[in-house]
Design a protein around this motif. Sequence first.
Motif, PDB file in Angstrom:
ATOM      1  N   ASP A  46      22.602-131.356   5.844  1.00 16.27           N
ATOM      2  CA  ASP A  46      22.336-130.263   6.714  1.00 16.27           C
ATOM      3  C   ASP A  46      23.692-129.664   7.406  1.00 16.27           C
ATOM      4  O   ASP A  46      24.299-130.199   8.265  1.00 16.27           O
ATOM      5  CB  ASP A  46      21.477-130.767   8.013  1.00 16.27           C
ATOM      6  N   THR A  82      24.487-129.120  11.341  1.00 16.74           N
ATOM      7  CA  THR A  82      24.746-130.387  12.295  1.00 16.74           C
ATOM      8  C   THR A  82      26.402-130.669  12.170  1.00 16.74           C
ATOM      9  O   THR A  82      26.950-130.453  11.078  1.00 16.74           O
ATOM     10  CB  THR A  82      23.933-131.595  11.904  1.00 16.74           C
ATOM     11  N   GLU A  83      26.947-131.369  12.980  1.00 20.11           N
ATOM     12  CA  GLU A  83      28.245-131.715  12.853  1.00 20.11           C
ATOM     13  C   GLU A  83      28.440-132.853  11.984  1.00 20.11           C
ATOM     14  O   GLU A  83      27.660-133.814  11.957  1.00 20.11           O
ATOM     15  CB  GLU A  83      28.787-132.297  14.417  1.00 20.11           C
ATOM     16  N   ALA A 121      30.486-135.156  12.127  1.00 12.41           N
ATOM     17  CA  ALA A 121      30.660-136.509  12.601  1.00 12.41           C
ATOM     18  C   ALA A 121      29.217-137.078  13.010  1.00 12.41           C
ATOM     19  O   ALA A 121      28.921-138.591  12.934  1.00 12.41           O
ATOM     20  CB  ALA A 121      31.626-136.504  13.835  1.00 12.41           C
ATOM     21  N   ASP A 122      28.257-136.343  13.311  1.00 18.23           N
ATOM     22  CA  ASP A 122      26.777-136.682  13.616  1.00 18.23           C
ATOM     23  C   ASP A 122      26.220-137.235  12.290  1.00 18.23           C
ATOM     24  O   ASP A 122      25.672-138.295  12.175  1.00 18.23           O
ATOM     25  CB  ASP A 122      26.042-135.606  14.061  1.00 18.23           C
ATOM     26  N   ARG A 123      26.540-136.692  11.107  1.00 14.60           N
ATOM     27  CA  ARG A 123      26.099-137.048   9.590  1.00 14.60           C
ATOM     28  C   ARG A 123      26.451-138.227   9.461  1.00 14.60           C
ATOM     29  O   ARG A 123      25.842-139.055   8.884  1.00 14.60           O
ATOM     30  CB  ARG A 123      26.283-135.802   8.762  1.00 14.60           C
ATOM     31  N   GLU A 124      27.864-138.404   9.599  1.00 13.49           N
ATOM     32  CA  GLU A 124      28.536-139.755   9.325  1.00 13.49           C
ATOM     33  C   GLU A 124      27.811-140.850  10.138  1.00 13.49           C
ATOM     34  O   GLU A 124      27.788-141.931   9.544  1.00 13.49           O
ATOM     35  CB  GLU A 124      30.034-139.440   9.486  1.00 13.49           C
ATOM     36  N   ARG A 125      27.932-140.397  11.543  1.00 12.16           N
ATOM     37  CA  ARG A 125      27.319-141.676  12.404  1.00 12.16           C
ATOM     38  C   ARG A 125      26.077-142.067  11.796  1.00 12.16           C
ATOM     39  O   ARG A 125      25.660-143.281  11.805  1.00 12.16           O
ATOM     40  CB  ARG A 125      27.102-141.148  13.884  1.00 12.16           C
ATOM     41  N   LEU A 126      25.229-141.063  11.086  1.00  9.68           N
ATOM     42  CA  LEU A 126      23.643-141.392  10.912  1.00  9.68           C
ATOM     43  C   LEU A 126      23.710-142.322   9.582  1.00  9.68           C
ATOM     44  O   LEU A 126      23.132-143.303   9.750  1.00  9.68           O
ATOM     45  CB  LEU A 126      23.084-139.982  10.549  1.00  9.68           C
ATOM     46  N   ARG A 173      26.128-144.145   8.789  1.00 11.52           N
ATOM     47  CA  ARG A 173      26.695-145.689   9.141  1.00 11.52           C
ATOM     48  C   ARG A 173      25.769-146.581   9.485  1.00 11.52           C
ATOM     49  O   ARG A 173      25.475-147.586   9.495  1.00 11.52           O
ATOM     50  CB  ARG A 173      28.130-145.540   9.951  1.00 11.52           C
ATOM     51  N   ASP A 174      25.016-145.927  10.609  1.00 14.45           N
ATOM     52  CA  ASP A 174      23.845-146.495  11.110  1.00 14.45           C
ATOM     53  C   ASP A 174      22.863-147.050  10.195  1.00 14.45           C
ATOM     54  O   ASP A 174      22.322-148.158  10.491  1.00 14.45           O
ATOM     55  CB  ASP A 174      23.286-145.758  12.343  1.00 14.45           C
ATOM     56  N   ALA A 202      29.958-136.220   5.297  1.00 13.37           N
ATOM     57  CA  ALA A 202      30.738-135.639   6.002  1.00 13.37           C
ATOM     58  C   ALA A 202      31.116-134.209   5.392  1.00 13.37           C
ATOM     59  O   ALA A 202      31.439-133.163   6.102  1.00 13.37           O
ATOM     60  CB  ALA A 202      32.044-136.149   6.856  1.00 13.37           C
TER      61      ALA A 202
END
Length: 270
Positions: A53, A56-57, A59-64, A66-67, A86
């Motif tokens: 998407d 969205t940022e 960094a937010d996609r990367e965090r998602l 990784r989680d 990212a």
Amino acid sequence: MALQAASREALAGVELTLIGALEDSTTDDFGQQLFAVAGLLDREIGLRRALADPSTEPADRERLVRDLLGGKVSGDVLDVVAAAVAARWSSPRQLVDGIEDLATTAVLVRAERAGRLDAVEDELFRLGRIVAGDTRLDQVLSDRTAATEGKLSLVRELIGAKTDPLTAVLVENLVAQPRGRDLVGGLEALAAAAAKRRERSVAHVVSAGPLSAAQQESLAASLRRIYARPIALHVEVDPDLGGGLVIKVGDEVIDGSTRGRLDALRRRFS
């Protein structure tokens, strides 16, 4: 795989991350893990949309991701996937295409570093010819309604220990996750990717009879002079040609076969 401009740029950037990760990686199944991630995103529409998407940022996609994948894939594989999500892709589907392309590259790099890239390329080409020549086999392996495990069992029975394990990785992914590709075309594309990895073009050669090693070396040298670049030969024997060779490089066909010359004469006098 035809990527749009934004996706081509994204893939080029992530490939640099991949090659860097592979330099020091001790993960033996790097490519297999990336194939598994591509399969997950292929199945989970909502997830791949969220990870691609552009609103969205990064960094937010990367965090998602990784989680989601932390502890499920190796750390170096996760770094590559994080770099991929990212980046900015033309569509969620092309994010999946890109990760699968990265997986293929990872397998081919491993084959190259092990000195087995030639063998993998040749085996992919030959398997493509076997499937192309057996309509029933092609239909069974390409049947989208058939159970995946059943098709994989058939592939493993077909290639057994005859091929390099890295060839098997590529073939099994293609059978398990065809994603709209036909099997023969997919095998040919993989063989071409292996040839490209060695910075060579591929010449598909059909000969009326077997070519000796010396004849193949001479033909490759001639094509190298013609096209001003290294050429990999994929040779297939077809006695129906009557004699001579048919050579296809890209969209160009050089037909020096007896059958081809006869056909040309018929056209001239018809």
